[in-house]
Write an enzyme that holds these catalytic residues in place. Structure first.
Site, PDB file in Angstrom:
ATOM      1  N   ASP A 225       4.243  33.499  22.304  1.00 48.53           N
ATOM      2  CA  ASP A 225       4.589  32.209  22.600  1.00 48.53           C
ATOM      3  C   ASP A 225       4.592  31.239  23.290  1.00 48.53           C
ATOM      4  OD1 ASP A 225       6.918  32.999  20.704  1.00 48.53           O
ATOM      5  OD2 ASP A 225       9.013  33.588  22.040  1.00 48.53           O
ATOM      6  N   ARG A 278       8.008  30.718  11.654  1.00 50.16           N
ATOM      7  CA  ARG A 278       7.580  30.983  12.765  1.00 50.16           C
ATOM      8  C   ARG A 278       5.905  29.896  12.685  1.00 50.16           C
ATOM      9  NH1 ARG A 278      11.987  32.057  17.973  1.00 50.16           N
ATOM     10  NH2 ARG A 278      14.010  31.234  16.739  1.00 50.16           N
TER      11      ARG A 278
END
Length: 386
Positions: A225, A278
């Site tokens: 992330d 993602r």
């Protein structure tokens, strides 16, 4: 051998090879030098005239190997130079060098590892064997300070049970890079697995981060992330498998005050091996360059929202439901695509708008997409630095 093609200061027409099997060639290219050209990539059309019939074979299981016993102060091949956005001179940092020039230490215990990643100043921290990171009060996330290279020895160096945090504590009121932002960090040749939160988190205006030749699996939340104003990051030659939420770029619809004009990230030569979604999921990014990645059996590839600028270039998508989306959740993003190959995918790559040309920031070479199913599994992941 397929010759790599250089993108330097030119606008190349976009192209879509839609559900067309491709012959597989072999090419290997990496570049890292900065080019201060300028340009804009625009959506266009191109017809692929190749008539080929050979489909790339699905990859086998992740490769395994063993590492001989370690004796004495093992010193690995030097890391670098970084490429992509991590190579750009900006924010007072000349490229990404990690712990170069600092002490070289080899650690094989939890205590020694946590001690050295938290120390001030440059260090090259070599990880031997498996280190278990505790959960404790931090939910298993452990802070890495500036000017660090964390690199595994051999093919079996593993961080298990917790994750690494590169960045200051969260503060929503901070909307510009602070003077003490974490910067100049290299994470290389490690298997990160089994974290109770993220496997790797980059946040709070951290910059010049290079994440290269790692393996990511079985994290509870994100694999990698990148958020809250972070900038000048390269994610390259990594192997992602057995994971759901793989790559997040910007964490929230309300993060524009920190993220707009930042989040410049390069993702190249990564193997998304049946990881679910993602790859990456992007908001607000000033420029995201996604090239030469191998997508294999995923629910979706790239999602661009909230006016994020994403160039999707020379990737190979095999059995991906949605390879690229601009209509996803929230405001529309921008995607320009060129030279990608899609095989057994249910939808095309959605395109919208224009994006900056990466060659305005750095020089790079893109392999032909047809070579990606061969060169990426062969080169991505741990134990392959040599």
């Amino acid at each position: 051998m397929t010759s790599p093609r250089t993108r330097a200061g030119t606008t190349v027409p976009a192209g879509r090879r839609w559900r067309r099997p491709a012959a597989v060639g072999l090419a290997v290219a990496l570049a890292a030098t900065l080019n201060h050209g300028a340009g804009t990539a625009q959506a266009a059309s191109r017809t692929d005239t190749r008539d080929v019939t050979a489909r790339a074979a699905p990859p086998g299981p992740p490769p395994t190997s063993s590492t001989a016993g370690i004796s004495g102060p093992t010193v690995l091949v030097p890391a670098g130079p970084a490429d992509g956005f991590a190579s750009v001179d900006a924010l007072g940092q000349n490229g990404t060098t990690g712990g170069a020039g600092g002490p070289v230490v080899t650690v094989n215990s939890t205590a020694a590892f946590l001690d050295h990643i938290a120390r001030p100043g440059p260090y090259v921290i070599q990880v031997a064997g498996t280190i278990t990171l505790p959960t404790g009060d931090s939910d298993g996330m452990h802070d890495v300070t500036s000017d660090k290279t964390i690199v595994g020895i051999g093919a079996n160096a593993t961080l298990r049970g917790g994750g690494l945090n590169i960045g200051l504590p969260v503060n929503d009121d901070t909307t510009a890079p602070p003077a003490d932002a974490v910067h100049n960090v290299i994470i290389r040749n490690l298997h990160l697995t089994g974290a109770t939160d993220d496997l790797l988190n980059v946040q709070m205006f951290s910059h010049h981060i290079w994440i290269d030749h790692n393996e990511f699996s079985n994290g509870d939340d994100g694999a990698v992330d990148i958020k809250r104003g972070s900038d000048y990051v390269t994610v390259s030659w990594n192997h992602f498998h057995d994971h759901d939420k793989t790559l997040l770029l910007s964490h929230d619809e309300d993060a524009g005050a920190q993220d707009i004009g930042r989040l410049r990230v390069t993702y190249h030569h990564n193997w998304f091996n049946a990881s679910d979604q993602r790859h990456p999921r992007v908001r607000f990014s000033a420029m995201t360059h996604v090239y030469n990645n191998y997508y294999y059996e995923n629910s979706y590839g790239v999602a661009s929202t909230y006016d994020a600028a994403v160039l999707v270039e020379e990737n190979y998508f095999y059995s991906v439901n949605n390879p690229g989306r601009v209509e996803f959740s929230g405001d529309l993003g921008r995607i320009v695509e060129r030279g990608n190959i899609l095989v057994d995918c249910n939808h095309p790559i959605e395109t919208r708008g224009t994006v900056p040309e990466p060659s305005g920031f750095y020089r790079y070479q893109a392999d032909d997409a047809a070579a990606v199913p061969t060169i990426v599994p062969a080169g991505a992941g741990v134990g392959k630095l040599g």
